[in-house]
Design a protein around this motif. Sequence first.
Motif, PDB file in Angstrom:
ATOM      1  N   GLU A 139       0.931  -1.244   0.071  1.00 12.00           N
ATOM      2  CA  GLU A 139      -0.015  -0.159   0.059  1.00 12.00           C
ATOM      3  C   GLU A 139       0.774   1.079  -0.062  1.00 12.00           C
ATOM      4  O   GLU A 139       0.666   2.221  -0.779  1.00 12.00           O
ATOM      5  CB  GLU A 139      -0.891  -0.317   1.150  1.00 12.00           C
ATOM      6  CG  GLU A 139      -2.043  -1.181   1.026  1.00 12.00           C
ATOM      7  CD  GLU A 139      -3.016  -1.002   2.270  1.00 12.00           C
ATOM      8  OE1 GLU A 139      -3.248   0.389   2.628  1.00 12.00           O
ATOM      9  OE2 GLU A 139      -3.408  -1.954   2.701  1.00 12.00           O
ATOM     10  N   LEU A 140       1.905   1.258   0.803  1.00  9.02           N
ATOM     11  CA  LEU A 140       2.874   2.370   0.860  1.00  9.02           C
ATOM     12  C   LEU A 140       3.569   2.777  -0.291  1.00  9.02           C
ATOM     13  O   LEU A 140       3.708   3.808  -0.764  1.00  9.02           O
ATOM     14  CB  LEU A 140       3.528   2.254   2.056  1.00  9.02           C
ATOM     15  CG  LEU A 140       3.143   2.485   3.506  1.00  9.02           C
ATOM     16  CD1 LEU A 140       4.123   2.288   4.681  1.00  9.02           C
ATOM     17  CD2 LEU A 140       2.508   4.002   3.446  1.00  9.02           C
ATOM     18  N   GLU A 141       3.937   1.577  -0.938  1.00  9.56           N
ATOM     19  CA  GLU A 141       4.677   1.775  -2.131  1.00  9.56           C
ATOM     20  C   GLU A 141       3.636   2.183  -3.159  1.00  9.56           C
ATOM     21  O   GLU A 141       4.270   3.080  -4.158  1.00  9.56           O
ATOM     22  CB  GLU A 141       5.291   0.373  -2.563  1.00  9.56           C
ATOM     23  CG  GLU A 141       6.448  -0.212  -1.940  1.00  9.56           C
ATOM     24  CD  GLU A 141       7.037  -1.537  -2.372  1.00  9.56           C
ATOM     25  OE1 GLU A 141       6.245  -2.307  -3.198  1.00  9.56           O
ATOM     26  OE2 GLU A 141       8.020  -1.848  -1.840  1.00  9.56           O
ATOM     27  N   PHE A 142       2.528   1.856  -3.473  1.00  9.56           N
ATOM     28  CA  PHE A 142       1.812   2.316  -4.427  1.00  9.56           C
ATOM     29  C   PHE A 142       1.439   3.830  -4.028  1.00  9.56           C
ATOM     30  O   PHE A 142       1.596   4.802  -4.968  1.00  9.56           O
ATOM     31  CB  PHE A 142       0.345   1.530  -4.413  1.00  9.56           C
ATOM     32  CG  PHE A 142      -0.628   2.095  -5.448  1.00  9.56           C
ATOM     33  CD1 PHE A 142      -0.840   2.248  -6.709  1.00  9.56           C
ATOM     34  CD2 PHE A 142      -1.543   2.818  -4.463  1.00  9.56           C
ATOM     35  CE1 PHE A 142      -1.790   2.974  -7.284  1.00  9.56           C
ATOM     36  CE2 PHE A 142      -2.627   3.541  -5.349  1.00  9.56           C
ATOM     37  CZ  PHE A 142      -2.684   3.557  -6.713  1.00  9.56           C
ATOM     38  N   ILE A 143       0.969   4.078  -2.874  1.00  7.21           N
ATOM     39  CA  ILE A 143       0.623   5.453  -2.400  1.00  7.21           C
ATOM     40  C   ILE A 143       1.661   6.664  -2.897  1.00  7.21           C
ATOM     41  O   ILE A 143       1.374   7.698  -3.611  1.00  7.21           O
ATOM     42  CB  ILE A 143       0.181   5.664  -1.115  1.00  7.21           C
ATOM     43  CG1 ILE A 143      -1.108   4.721  -0.856  1.00  7.21           C
ATOM     44  CG2 ILE A 143       0.117   7.076  -0.479  1.00  7.21           C
ATOM     45  CD1 ILE A 143      -1.397   4.758   0.607  1.00  7.21           C
ATOM     46  N   TYR A 144       3.111   5.929  -2.323  1.00  8.04           N
ATOM     47  CA  TYR A 144       4.008   7.108  -2.614  1.00  8.04           C
ATOM     48  C   TYR A 144       4.575   7.128  -4.064  1.00  8.04           C
ATOM     49  O   TYR A 144       5.091   8.147  -4.361  1.00  8.04           O
ATOM     50  CB  TYR A 144       5.156   7.045  -1.545  1.00  8.04           C
ATOM     51  CG  TYR A 144       4.712   7.541  -0.423  1.00  8.04           C
ATOM     52  CD1 TYR A 144       4.370   9.044  -0.018  1.00  8.04           C
ATOM     53  CD2 TYR A 144       3.985   6.829   0.883  1.00  8.04           C
ATOM     54  CE1 TYR A 144       3.954   9.643   1.110  1.00  8.04           C
ATOM     55  CE2 TYR A 144       3.414   7.372   1.972  1.00  8.04           C
ATOM     56  CZ  TYR A 144       3.757   8.512   2.111  1.00  8.04           C
ATOM     57  OH  TYR A 144       2.948   9.335   3.088  1.00  8.04           O
ATOM     58  N   PHE A 145       4.323   6.099  -4.888  1.00  6.66           N
ATOM     59  CA  PHE A 145       4.782   5.861  -6.204  1.00  6.66           C
ATOM     60  C   PHE A 145       3.834   6.937  -7.000  1.00  6.66           C
ATOM     61  O   PHE A 145       4.445   7.960  -7.657  1.00  6.66           O
ATOM     62  CB  PHE A 145       4.546   4.609  -6.714  1.00  6.66           C
ATOM     63  CG  PHE A 145       4.711   4.492  -8.292  1.00  6.66           C
ATOM     64  CD1 PHE A 145       5.941   4.535  -8.945  1.00  6.66           C
ATOM     65  CD2 PHE A 145       3.468   4.417  -8.877  1.00  6.66           C
ATOM     66  CE1 PHE A 145       5.866   4.543 -10.328  1.00  6.66           C
ATOM     67  CE2 PHE A 145       3.595   4.379 -10.536  1.00  6.66           C
ATOM     68  CZ  PHE A 145       4.831   4.492 -10.980  1.00  6.66           C
ATOM     69  N   ILE A 146       2.606   7.204  -6.640  1.00  7.08           N
ATOM     70  CA  ILE A 146       1.605   7.922  -7.305  1.00  7.08           C
ATOM     71  C   ILE A 146       1.759   9.483  -6.764  1.00  7.08           C
ATOM     72  O   ILE A 146       2.199  10.378  -7.580  1.00  7.08           O
ATOM     73  CB  ILE A 146       0.243   7.422  -7.113  1.00  7.08           C
ATOM     74  CG1 ILE A 146      -0.075   6.316  -7.555  1.00  7.08           C
ATOM     75  CG2 ILE A 146      -0.817   8.553  -7.570  1.00  7.08           C
ATOM     76  CD1 ILE A 146      -0.252   6.406  -9.032  1.00  7.08           C
TER      77      ILE A 146
END
Length: 192
Positions: A139-146
Amino acid sequence: MNKKLIYALVAIAFVFFVTSLIIFLKSKSPGEPKSEPTQKIVTQSETDQPPLLKVKIFYYTEKSRYMRPVSHELENSQIRIELYKRFIDLIIQEKEDFITPVPQGLRLRSLYYIESKMLLVLDFNDTLITRFPAGSTSELEFIYFIVDNICFNFEEVKMVKFLVSGNEYNTISGHIDIENPFYPDYRYLKIK
């Protein structure tokens, strides 16, 4: 003072006033075209934006825990919302040799920019919650990727909020609270 001199001065003033009034009224007569204020002629080249906008998209790699930049050119638009859409569509695509922490089939439904809050609201299809891998790290990887990619490339965006099918959700897959907007966190970007 001599009365003749006073009458002469009054007559001259009256003639001057009447002449000025006639000239003024004649310049405003409806039969003649009115003079328009001068305007600067703006050529098309002065208003055009470059056809391509250079952006950096930061991707994860298997060799590093930092996201590394890859330069891209994006078709520019005078409508900022259209430019955001093109950018989001670009970053959620799979990229060979890089890790894109986005579930397959994810699509952007719509987005909204709230200028007063410098907030970009992203509304994704329900793939975000139905096909997302479990785990807080994912979740964190997706959120901060975006979030990091958007805020890095568009300085007018300071926060990003996530919606799914037009609705607010507590979390993506049960771990990270997504009810509030996210600020960028550039600690994992390899900027240089």
